[in-house]
Scaffold this active site. Structure first.
Site, mmCIF file in Angstrom:
data_model
loop_
_atom_site.group_PDB
_atom_site.id
_atom_site.type_symbol
_atom_site.label_atom_id
_atom_site.label_comp_id
_atom_site.label_asym_id
_atom_site.label_seq_id
_atom_site.Cartn_x
_atom_site.Cartn_y
_atom_site.Cartn_z
ATOM 1 C CG HIS A 117 9.454 -5.175 -19.906
ATOM 2 N ND1 HIS A 117 8.989 -6.237 -20.613
ATOM 3 C CD2 HIS A 117 10.291 -4.316 -20.766
ATOM 4 C CE1 HIS A 117 9.537 -6.123 -21.946
ATOM 5 N NE2 HIS A 117 10.325 -5.008 -21.719
ATOM 6 C CG HIS B 229 10.015 -7.358 -30.308
ATOM 7 N ND1 HIS B 229 8.794 -6.525 -30.210
ATOM 8 C CD2 HIS B 229 10.729 -7.194 -29.186
ATOM 9 C CE1 HIS B 229 8.853 -5.792 -29.288
ATOM 10 N NE2 HIS B 229 9.542 -6.372 -28.327
ATOM 11 C CD GLU C 213 8.346 -2.503 -22.642
ATOM 12 O OE1 GLU C 213 8.952 -1.393 -23.370
ATOM 13 O OE2 GLU C 213 8.010 -3.630 -23.295
ATOM 14 C CD GLU C 214 7.818 -6.484 -25.301
ATOM 15 O OE1 GLU C 214 7.755 -5.518 -26.246
ATOM 16 O OE2 GLU C 214 8.945 -6.660 -24.889
#
Length: 388
Positions: free
Chosen positions: A72, A326, A225-226
C-alpha cells in the site's frame, strides 16, 4: 540456491523518493504517479481502478491461475477539522495513530488549489515551558489537545480563511527521512513505502536475472490500507495465493527483526494460511534468507480486506522490521534486502498446491490437510488436463 541479486542502490533511492512524496490516505495521486513511473521503467504495463488502485502483472507460463503480491502507498496523516480563533488548526487523524507521536512533527497543509500549500508544526496546547511550567509535563494526550501552528502571519480564523485554508484540507506529516552510516533508515511512513520499494526491487531483480515465472504474478498497490479499505478489489478468482507486504512490529514481546524477512503467523483478524506461511518460511530457509516468525495483536494488513471482500485465496504476510511503527519509525536496509530477496524467490516459485489451487474449489478428498505440506509440489498439469 541463491536469490537473484537485489540492486540495493535502487531500493534505497526508490525508498527515499517515495518517502519524500506525501500520500496520506485519501490524497495519494502524486505517489501513485511516481510508482507508475517506476513500473513503466521496469517495462510493465499497468492499469488503475476508479478508486486509484494500481495493478500490473508479471506474465508467467500460465495465466489461468496466479498469485498476487500487495503493498500500500497510503500513509497515516491528518485532516483540518476546525479553524481556531487563535489562528491555529484543529485536526483529526487519518488512519490510526496517536497524537503523542504527532507532537513536534513538521507538516504540509494541502489546499484544494493544487498550486498552493503551507508548512506548519503540530504542537501541544501548552507548548511553552516558560509559560506553563510543570503543566507542560502533566497535560494529557489526544488530538483535541494538539494544534497546528501555520508558518504564516496569522492570529485569527479569518486570517486562515484569507490564506485559503478550509475544513477538510489534508495535512501530511513530513517524513524527514535519514539514512545513517550504520544502514538504518529513520523516517515517518516506512509503513508501507519500504514495502513498495522492496517489491519494486524484487521485480527489478527477477527481470534482470531473466527468471521465468510458473504463473502470472499480479502486483497490486492499494491506497486505503491505513483506513481499512486496502485490497478490496483489483484481483479476480484466478488468484490462488496473496502475499501482503507491510511492516513487522519491533517491540518488547515481539520476535520481528530489522535484519530479516518476518512472517506473520497471525494478526488481529486471525491466523494466516497455514500452508502458505510455512511455504514462505521454507523458501527463505532453502535460499539462506534470515527469517523470523511473529504474531501481531493490534494489526491488520491488505490481506484482511481482500479476504473480507470475497477473494477466494490463501493469504500470508511478509514484513520488514519497523521499530516505533506509526511513530518515529526505523528499519534497516539489510532487512529490506532480505524481504526483496524472499519476494523474488516467491515470485519465481511454484504455487504451494499447484493442482488443488487451480480452481477456487475442489473435492474434499483432494483438499490439503495440515499434514500435507509439500517440500516441492508436483508440476502443474497443463490447462487441458485439469479436472475440477
Amino acid at each position: 540456491m541463491t536469490p537473484p541479486p537485489i540492486d540495493t542502490d535502487y531500493l534505497r533511492d526508490t525508498l527515499m523518493d517515495l518517502l519524500l512524496t506525501p500520500s496520506p490516505s485519501g490524497r495519494t495521486g502524486a505517489v501513485m504517479q511516481l510508482i507508475g513511473e517506476h513500473i513503466a521503467a521496469l517495462g510493465l504495463p499497468m492499469s488503475v481502478t476508479r478508486r486509484g488502485l494500481l495493478r500490473t502483472t508479471l506474465p508467467g507460463d500460465r495465466s489461468d491461475v496466479g498469485r498476487a503480491v500487495v503493498v500500500h502507498a497510503d500513509t497515516i496523516g491528518c485532516m483540518v477539522k476546525r479553524l481556531k480563533d487563535n489562528g491555529r488548526l484543529e485536526v483529526v487523524p487519518v488512519g490510526t495513530h496517536s497524537a503523542r507521536f504527532a507532537e513536534g512533527a513538521h507538516v504540509t497543509i494541502f489546499l484544494d488549489d493544487l498550486d498552493r500549500r503551507y508548512t506548519g508544526t503540530v504542537l501541544p496546547l501548552m507548548a511553552s515551558g516558560h509559560t506553563y511550567g510543570d503543566e507542560v509535563d502533566t497535560q494529557g494526550v489526544g488530538w483535541p489537545l494538539v494544534e497546528i501552528r501555520v508558518d504564516e502571519p496569522v492570529t485569527s480564523a479569518a486570517d486562515l480563511v484569507a490564506l485559503g485554508i478550509q475544513v477538510g484540507d489534508f495535512v501530511a506529516l513530513d517524513a524527514a527521512p535519514q539514512l545513517t552510516p550504520a544502514g538504518y533508515v529513520k523516517s515517518r511512513h516506512l509503513d508501507d513505502k519500504a514495502g513498495v520499494a522492496a517489491l519494486l526491487a524484487a521485480v527489478k531483480a527477477v527481470r534482470a536475472a531473466g527468471r521465468s515465472l510458473p504463473v502470472d504474478a499480479h502486483l497490486l498497490v492499494t491506497v486505503g490500507e491505513e483506513i481499512g479499505m486496502g485490497a478490496t478489489h483489483g484481483l479476480d478468482d484466478t488468484v490462488a495465493e496473496l502475499v501482503a507486504v507491510d511492516n513487522a512490529v519491533i517491540a518488547p514481546g515481539q520476535r520481528s527483526s530489522a535484519f530479516a524477512a518476518n512472517i506473520a503467523m497471525m494478526d488481529s483478524t486471525g491466523p494466516f494460511d497455514y500452508h502458505l506461511t510455512r511455504r514462505l518460511i521454507r523458501l527463505a530457509e532453502e535460499h539462506g534468507i534470515p527469517v523470523r516468525r511473529d504474531i501481531f495483536n493490534h494489526y491488520r494488513s491488505d490481506a484482511a480486506p481482500a479476504i473480507e471482500s470475497g477473494l477466494e485465496c490463501r493469504a500470508a504476510l511478509v514484513g520488514f522490521g519497523v521499530d516505533a511503527s506509526h511513530g518515529h519509525e526505523r528499519t534497516h536496509l539489510d532487512g529490506l534486502v532480505r524481504v526483496a530477496e524472499l519476494l523474488a524467490v516467491y515470485l519465481t516459485s511454484e504455487l504451494t498446491f499447484r493442482q488443488f489451487d487451480l480452481t477456487a474449489e475442489g473435492s474434499l478428498e483432494d483438499f490439503p490437510s495440515v499434514s500435507v505440506q509439500p517440500a516441492e509440489p508436483e508440476p502443474l498439469l497443463p490447462p487441458r488436463e485439469r479436472n475440477g
